[in-house]
Design an enzyme around this catalytic site. Structure first.
Site, PDB file in Angstrom:
ATOM      1  N   GLY A  29       0.907  -1.205  -0.250  1.00 41.25           N
ATOM      2  CA  GLY A  29       0.064   0.103   0.053  1.00 41.25           C
ATOM      3  C   GLY A  29       0.948   1.323  -0.002  1.00 41.25           C
ATOM      4  O   GLY A  29       0.471   2.372  -0.819  1.00 41.25           O
ATOM      5  N   HIS A  30       1.918   1.174   0.775  1.00 41.97           N
ATOM      6  CA  HIS A  30       2.945   2.397   0.744  1.00 41.97           C
ATOM      7  C   HIS A  30       3.661   2.540  -0.592  1.00 41.97           C
ATOM      8  O   HIS A  30       3.907   3.491  -0.952  1.00 41.97           O
ATOM      9  CB  HIS A  30       3.808   2.288   1.972  1.00 41.97           C
ATOM     10  CG  HIS A  30       3.255   2.378   3.252  1.00 41.97           C
ATOM     11  ND1 HIS A  30       3.085   1.095   4.018  1.00 41.97           N
ATOM     12  CD2 HIS A  30       2.754   3.338   4.148  1.00 41.97           C
ATOM     13  CE1 HIS A  30       2.652   1.291   5.406  1.00 41.97           C
ATOM     14  NE2 HIS A  30       2.434   2.655   5.534  1.00 41.97           N
ATOM     15  N   GLN A  54      -0.851   9.656  18.491  1.00 46.21           N
ATOM     16  CA  GLN A  54      -2.267   9.357  17.828  1.00 46.21           C
ATOM     17  C   GLN A  54      -2.681   7.863  18.330  1.00 46.21           C
ATOM     18  O   GLN A  54      -3.828   7.534  17.982  1.00 46.21           O
ATOM     19  CB  GLN A  54      -2.195   9.463  16.247  1.00 46.21           C
ATOM     20  CG  GLN A  54      -1.191   8.277  15.731  1.00 46.21           C
ATOM     21  CD  GLN A  54      -1.159   8.377  14.321  1.00 46.21           C
ATOM     22  OE1 GLN A  54      -0.137   9.373  13.820  1.00 46.21           O
ATOM     23  NE2 GLN A  54      -1.630   7.602  13.243  1.00 46.21           N
ATOM     24  N   VAL A 167      -4.897  -1.051  -1.263  1.00 43.77           N
ATOM     25  CA  VAL A 167      -4.226  -2.290  -1.916  1.00 43.77           C
ATOM     26  C   VAL A 167      -4.551  -3.406  -1.089  1.00 43.77           C
ATOM     27  O   VAL A 167      -4.588  -3.451   0.191  1.00 43.77           O
ATOM     28  CB  VAL A 167      -2.535  -2.008  -2.066  1.00 43.77           C
ATOM     29  CG1 VAL A 167      -1.965  -3.320  -2.569  1.00 43.77           C
ATOM     30  CG2 VAL A 167      -2.255  -0.841  -2.809  1.00 43.77           C
TER      31      VAL A 167
HETATM   32  O1  PAF Z   1      -1.816   6.490   8.237  1.00 44.25           O
HETATM   33  C1  PAF Z   1      -0.705   6.816   8.919  1.00 44.25           C
HETATM   34  O2  PAF Z   1       0.207   5.946   8.849  1.00 44.25           O
HETATM   35  C2  PAF Z   1      -0.460   7.980  10.121  1.00 44.25           C
HETATM   36  O3  PAF Z   1      -1.795   7.907  10.486  1.00 44.25           O
HETATM   37  C3  PAF Z   1      -0.016   9.175   9.769  1.00 44.25           C
HETATM   38  C4  PAF Z   1      -0.827   9.581   8.342  1.00 44.25           C
HETATM   39  C5  PAF Z   1       1.549   8.683   8.965  1.00 44.25           C
HETATM   40  C6  PAF Z   1       0.223  10.165  10.753  1.00 44.25           C
HETATM   41  O4  PAF Z   1       0.968   9.460  11.613  1.00 44.25           O
END
Ligand code: PAF
Length: 255
Positions: A29-30, A54, A167
């Site tokens: 996906g990345h 987060q 993906v």
């Molecule tokens: O989707 C992620 O991996 C995270 O939420 C992000 C956007 C890198 C922020 O830390």
């Protein structure tokens, strides 16, 4: 590819930059986000930062997979020019006290108090540090993209949020860094999520249809999410101790 840890060492100049924010544990996906950024910008910056603020569950943060060498090799293979991998103190000095608090965060935000405050804050910091023309996110995290689009609009930030299709593995499971935590049995159960969403996408009442199709998996929520440019049917489930989210497009175009 240059690996940079300090904000002062970035020296990105005035080229058109595409930013792919990540927390590492990179997967296909990345890779699709890196490729999209490579195709649309002069310089591609990926950030690699497991953003502690987060995480709403300390155990999730502690168990988050980390392998910087592997991640750096993947980023380099996909044409990333700069990997920005700061330590926690570089982004959050001890007296850090300013937050981006988005008031409309939907069911995913309600299920994870403080999560989108942490995501929005780190992303705005990354946008200010890197100054990208475009930033790239995956459709799997549709609510995250909706929150970030709102931040960009509400705060008049000079960049575009690009959302790339989810993906999936050959069996249909959306790629996620957390999938590695699933046992073989749990993975089989987890397939109920994409199957139920997919089957419900054309139904008159997609939420009821998805709920009926979940085959014993208990949803944290199933809801239709209006992302402005598109509507998706989104759900979160827990399989064992792993929380999984997924969504399918009902209408519109996320990109
Ligand atoms: O989707 C992620 O991996 C995270 O939420 C992000 C956007 C890198 C922020 O830390």
């Amino acid at each position: 590819m240059k690996v940079v840890r300090g904000i002062a060492d970035l020296h990105l100049g005035t080229a058109e930059i595409g930013l792919v924010p990540t927390m590492g544990a990179l997967h296909a996906g990345h890779r699709s986000l890196f490729r999209a950024a490579r195709a649309e910008n002069d310089v591609v910056v990926a950030s690699l930062f497991v953003n502690p603020v987060q995480f709403d569950e300390p155990s999730d943060l502690a168990a988050y997979p980390r392998d910087e060498m592997r991640d750096a090799a993947i980023a380099e293979e996909e044409g990333v020019d700069v990997l920005f991998a700061p330590g926690p103190d570089e982004l959050y000095p001890p007296d850090f006290a300013t937050w981006i608090d988005v008031e409309a965060v939907g069911a995913e935000g309600a299920a994870r108090p403080g999560h989108f405050r942490g995501v929005a804050t780190v992303c705005v910091k990354l946008f200010n540090i890197v100054r990208p023309r475009r930033a790239y996110f995956g459709q799997k995290d549709a609510q995250q993209s909706a929150v970030l689009r709102r931040v960009v609009r509400d705060l008049n930030l000079p960049l575009e949020i690009r959302v790339m299709p989810t993906v999936r593995d050959a069996d249909g499971l959306a790629l996620s860094s957390r999938n590695v935590r699933l046992t073989a049995d749990e993975r089989e159960q987890a397939l109920g999520l994409p199957r139920a969403l997919q089957a419900a996408a054309g139904a008159d009442d997609p939420v009821a249809a998805a709920r009926a199709g979940l085959n014993g998996l208990h949803p944290e929520y199933i809801e239709v999410v209006d992302l402005g440019v598109a509507t998706v049917l989104a759900a979160a489930v827990r399989v064992g101790t792993t929380r999984l989210i997924d969504n399918v497009l009902l209408e519109g175009d996320l990109s």
